[in-house]
Design a protein around this motif. Structure first.
Motif, PDB file in Angstrom:
ATOM      1  N   LYS A  90       0.883  -1.277  -0.021  1.00 52.07           N
ATOM      2  CA  LYS A  90       0.020   0.009  -0.017  1.00 52.07           C
ATOM      3  C   LYS A  90       1.003   1.250  -0.072  1.00 52.07           C
ATOM      4  O   LYS A  90       0.651   2.257  -0.886  1.00 52.07           O
ATOM      5  N   GLU A  91       1.862   1.417   1.007  1.00 49.39           N
ATOM      6  CA  GLU A  91       2.637   2.517   1.110  1.00 49.39           C
ATOM      7  C   GLU A  91       3.516   2.795  -0.383  1.00 49.39           C
ATOM      8  O   GLU A  91       3.837   4.018  -0.736  1.00 49.39           O
ATOM      9  N   HIS A  92       3.890   1.735  -0.846  1.00 49.79           N
ATOM     10  CA  HIS A  92       4.682   1.849  -2.226  1.00 49.79           C
ATOM     11  C   HIS A  92       3.842   2.216  -3.205  1.00 49.79           C
ATOM     12  O   HIS A  92       4.252   2.525  -4.314  1.00 49.79           O
ATOM     13  N   ILE A  93       2.365   2.017  -3.344  1.00 52.84           N
ATOM     14  CA  ILE A  93       1.596   2.127  -4.562  1.00 52.84           C
ATOM     15  C   ILE A  93       0.731   3.777  -4.567  1.00 52.84           C
ATOM     16  O   ILE A  93       0.947   4.130  -5.695  1.00 52.84           O
ATOM     17  N   ASP A  94       0.460   3.759  -3.504  1.00 48.42           N
ATOM     18  CA  ASP A  94      -0.531   4.968  -3.463  1.00 48.42           C
ATOM     19  C   ASP A  94       0.174   6.359  -3.694  1.00 48.42           C
ATOM     20  O   ASP A  94       1.215   6.583  -3.184  1.00 48.42           O
ATOM     21  N   ARG A  95      -0.485   7.055  -4.633  1.00 50.79           N
ATOM     22  CA  ARG A  95      -0.007   8.293  -5.272  1.00 50.79           C
ATOM     23  C   ARG A  95      -1.206   9.113  -5.537  1.00 50.79           C
ATOM     24  O   ARG A  95      -2.424   8.829  -4.999  1.00 50.79           O
ATOM     25  N   ASN A  96      -0.774  10.428  -5.811  1.00 51.31           N
ATOM     26  CA  ASN A  96      -1.956  11.397  -6.074  1.00 51.31           C
ATOM     27  C   ASN A  96      -2.716  11.027  -6.938  1.00 51.31           C
ATOM     28  O   ASN A  96      -4.294  11.241  -6.885  1.00 51.31           O
ATOM     29  N   ASN A  97      -2.647  10.296  -8.057  1.00 50.49           N
ATOM     30  CA  ASN A  97      -3.406   9.780  -8.909  1.00 50.49           C
ATOM     31  C   ASN A  97      -4.022   8.423  -8.815  1.00 50.49           C
ATOM     32  O   ASN A  97      -4.980   8.048  -9.597  1.00 50.49           O
ATOM     33  N   CYS A  98      -3.555   7.680  -8.158  1.00 48.50           N
ATOM     34  CA  CYS A  98      -4.008   6.311  -7.833  1.00 48.50           C
ATOM     35  C   CYS A  98      -3.567   5.641  -6.333  1.00 48.50           C
ATOM     36  O   CYS A  98      -3.093   6.318  -5.551  1.00 48.50           O
TER      37      CYS A  98
END
Length: 118
Positions: A90-98
């Motif tokens: 989770k912490e490595h994937i979450d970004r502003n757009n996804c």
């Protein structure tokens, strides 16, 4: 949009807090499905498939593949494998757009779990 990426790994486990066939040592060819929800960025992608593959291989597949899962997760049910995967991605994937949307863990072609976080 929902981005989908599938992976496979082979692993052995036994369910120590279960009474039935699965309390004995056995193995599966697991299918792991990672889903991200988001909008395309300036490059027109929700998330780069190559980058996602590298991340999931590093954080999950390389650890689980051809392993005894009980050495990693004390009670390695499909549910607990999904939670472990979620927590390690989770912490490595979450970004502003996804964001990480869903993790699926399939022990067999007909038996799996879907996890969308708490």
């Amino acid at each position: 949009m929902i981005l989908v990426k599938e992976f496979e790994f082979d692993a052995a486990h036994n369910l120590v807090n279960y009474h039935g066939k699965c309390e004995n040592l056995h193995g599966h060819t697991y299918k792991l499905v990672i889903k991200l929800e988001g909008k395309p960025d300036h490059e027109g992608m929700v998330y780069d498939f190559v980058e996602l593959k590298k991340l999931v291989n590093e954080k999950i597949i390389n650890i689980f593949d051809h392993s005894y899962l009980n050495n990693i997760i004390p009670q390695p049910t499909a549910e607990n494998i999904a939670i472990y995967t979620w927590n390690n991605l989770k912490e490595h994937i979450d970004r502003n757009n996804c964001r990480l949307y869903e993790v699926q863990v399939w022990e067999t072609k007909t038996s799996g779990i879907v996890y969308r976080g708490e």
